[in-house]
Enzyme design. Structure first.
Site, PDB file in Angstrom:
ATOM      1  N   THR A 226       0.821  -1.214   0.000  1.00 32.36           N
ATOM      2  CA  THR A 226       0.000   0.000   0.000  1.00 32.36           C
ATOM      3  C   THR A 226       0.857   1.266   0.000  1.00 32.36           C
ATOM      4  OG1 THR A 226      -0.123  -0.132   2.420  1.00 32.36           O
ATOM      5  CG2 THR A 226      -1.938  -1.120   1.170  1.00 32.36           C
TER       6      THR A 226
ATOM      7  N   GLY B 109       2.350   4.556  -1.076  1.00 36.02           N
ATOM      8  CA  GLY B 109       1.960   5.579  -2.037  1.00 36.02           C
ATOM      9  C   GLY B 109       0.471   5.759  -2.229  1.00 36.02           C
ATOM     10  N   THR B 110      -0.344   5.075  -1.442  1.00 36.54           N
ATOM     11  CA  THR B 110      -1.794   5.173  -1.674  1.00 36.54           C
ATOM     12  C   THR B 110      -2.308   6.599  -1.465  1.00 36.54           C
ATOM     13  OG1 THR B 110      -2.109   4.378   0.594  1.00 36.54           O
ATOM     14  CG2 THR B 110      -2.361   2.776  -1.179  1.00 36.54           C
TER      15      THR B 110
ATOM     16  N   CYS C 285      -0.679   9.375  -1.924  1.00 38.13           N
ATOM     17  CA  CYS C 285      -0.244  10.185  -3.066  1.00 38.13           C
ATOM     18  C   CYS C 285      -1.123   9.912  -4.284  1.00 38.13           C
ATOM     19  CB  CYS C 285       1.219   9.884  -3.392  1.00 38.13           C
ATOM     20  SG  CYS C 285       2.363  10.171  -2.016  1.00 38.13           S
TER      21      CYS C 285
END
Length: 275
Positions: free
Chosen positions: A206, A208-209, A211
C-alpha cells in the site's frame, strides 16, 4: 485544444512508489500533463527512508514560478513539504499565482514510519496552507495530529473533518484506510457528511496510496470535474490501484496507478473550477 495541466509540489521517492513519481504516473493515467516542484529528495525503497535532502525554499518557489509562468496550471497538489520554511514558500507561491484548485495531502510519516514533516512545521501547515486549500486529504494519523485529539473511529473522523474545515479548506476528506474493518473515508463540505465506502483489500503493498488518491483528485480537477465528483472518482481509482498493487521489494510494495488505466478520466474540461 486545451491540455489539462497539474502541478505536484512534493518530495521525490527514489523507489518510485510515492511522492512525485506516483503523482506523475497518476496524472498520466488521467490524460493530464504533469509538472513538479520538488521539495525534498529522499533515498527510499519499500522498507525504509535512508536519507533526506530538503530543497532550499527559494528553489521550491522558483520551480512553481517557472511552470506557472510559462505552461500554466489547472490544478495543483502538495505532498511532502518537510519544514516550515518550505511551507511558507509554497503558500506564498499559491497566493501569488492564485492557484485555487489546490489539493493538500498533509504528508507527515512514510509507510516505513520515517518522519517526513518536522514537528515544528505543523502550525505553519495549519495557519498558512490549509486556508488556501480546495480539498485536504489527511489519513487518521494526520487528522489526529492536525486537530490535536484522537481519531480512531468513524464518528471521530466526522468530528475531525468538521474541525479541519474550520481551519479554512472548502472540502475535507478524512481517509479511513487505517480503520480495522471497512475502508471508509469521510467527506465534509461544510454542510453534510458523506461516507465513501469500499471493500478492504488485504495486502501489505500500500506504499503511495495517499499520493495516488490526492493525485487522482487533482487530475480530475484539472480536467474540470467538481470537487465531490473528483473525490468519489479518486476513491474508486485508489481502490483499483490497491487491488492491483505491485509486490516489489522486501517491504511495503507500491499501489499501482497503472492498474487504474480503465478508470474514468473525470469530467470533460469546464471553463472554471468550483471555487
Amino acid at each position: 485544444m486545451h491540455i489539462p495541466r497539474a502541478l505536484s509540489i512534493a518530495g521525490s521517492d527514489s523507489g518510485g512508489g510515492a511522492g512525485i513519481q506516483a503523482d506523475l504516473k497518476t496524472f498520466s493515467v488521467f490524460g493530464v500533463y504533469g509538472m513538479t516542484a520538488i521539495t525534498a529528495v529522499t533515498a527510499q525503497n519499500t522498507t525504509a527512508v535512508t536519507a533526506v535532502a530538503e530543497i532550499a525554499p527559494d528553489i521550491v518557489a522558483a520551480q512553481i514560478d517557472a511552470v506557472v509562468g510559462d505552461i500554466g496550471v489547472d490544478a495543483a497538489k502538495t505532498g511532502m513539504l518537510a519544514n516550515a520554511a518550505i511551507i511558507h514558500a509554497v503558500a506564498a507561491g499559491i497566493r501569488r499565482h492564485a492557484l485555487r484548485a489546490l489539493v493538500i495531502d498533509p504528508v507527515m510519516i512514510a509507510k516505513s514510519g520515517a518522519a517526513l514533516l518536522r514537528p515544528e512545521a505543523m502550525e505553519a501547515l495549519r495557519r498558512d496552507l490549509l486556508p488556501l486549500a480546495l480539498i485536504v486529504t489527511p489519513n487518521l494519523h494526520e487528522a489526529q495530529a492536525l486537530v490535536g485529539r484522537e481519531v480512531r473511529t468513524i464518528d471521530e473522523m466526522e468530528a475531525a473533518a468538521r474541525a479541519l474545515r474550520d481551519l479554512g479548506p472548502r472540502y475535507v476528506v478524512v481517509k479511513g484506510g487505517h480503520l480495522p474493518e471497512a475502508a471508509v473515508d469521510v467527506l465534509y463540505d461544510g454542510r453534510a457528511i458523506e461516507r465513501l465506502e469500499a471493500p478492504r483489500v488485504t495486502t501489505p503493498h500500500t506504499h503511495g496510496t495517499g499520493c495516488v488518491f490526492s493525485a487522482a483528485i487533482t487530475a480530475q480537477l484539472a480536467r474540470g470535474a467538481d470537487a465531490v465528483e473528483a473525490v468519489r472518482g479518486a476513491k474508486r481509482f485508489v481502490t483499483r490501484a490497491i487491488e492491483r498493487a505491485l509486490p516489489l521489494g522486501h517491504g511495503h510494495g507500491p499501489a499501482n496507478p497503472l492498474g487504474g488505466l480503465d478508470a474514468p478520466a473525470g469530467g470533460e474540461r469546464k471553463d472554471a473550477h468550483e471555487r
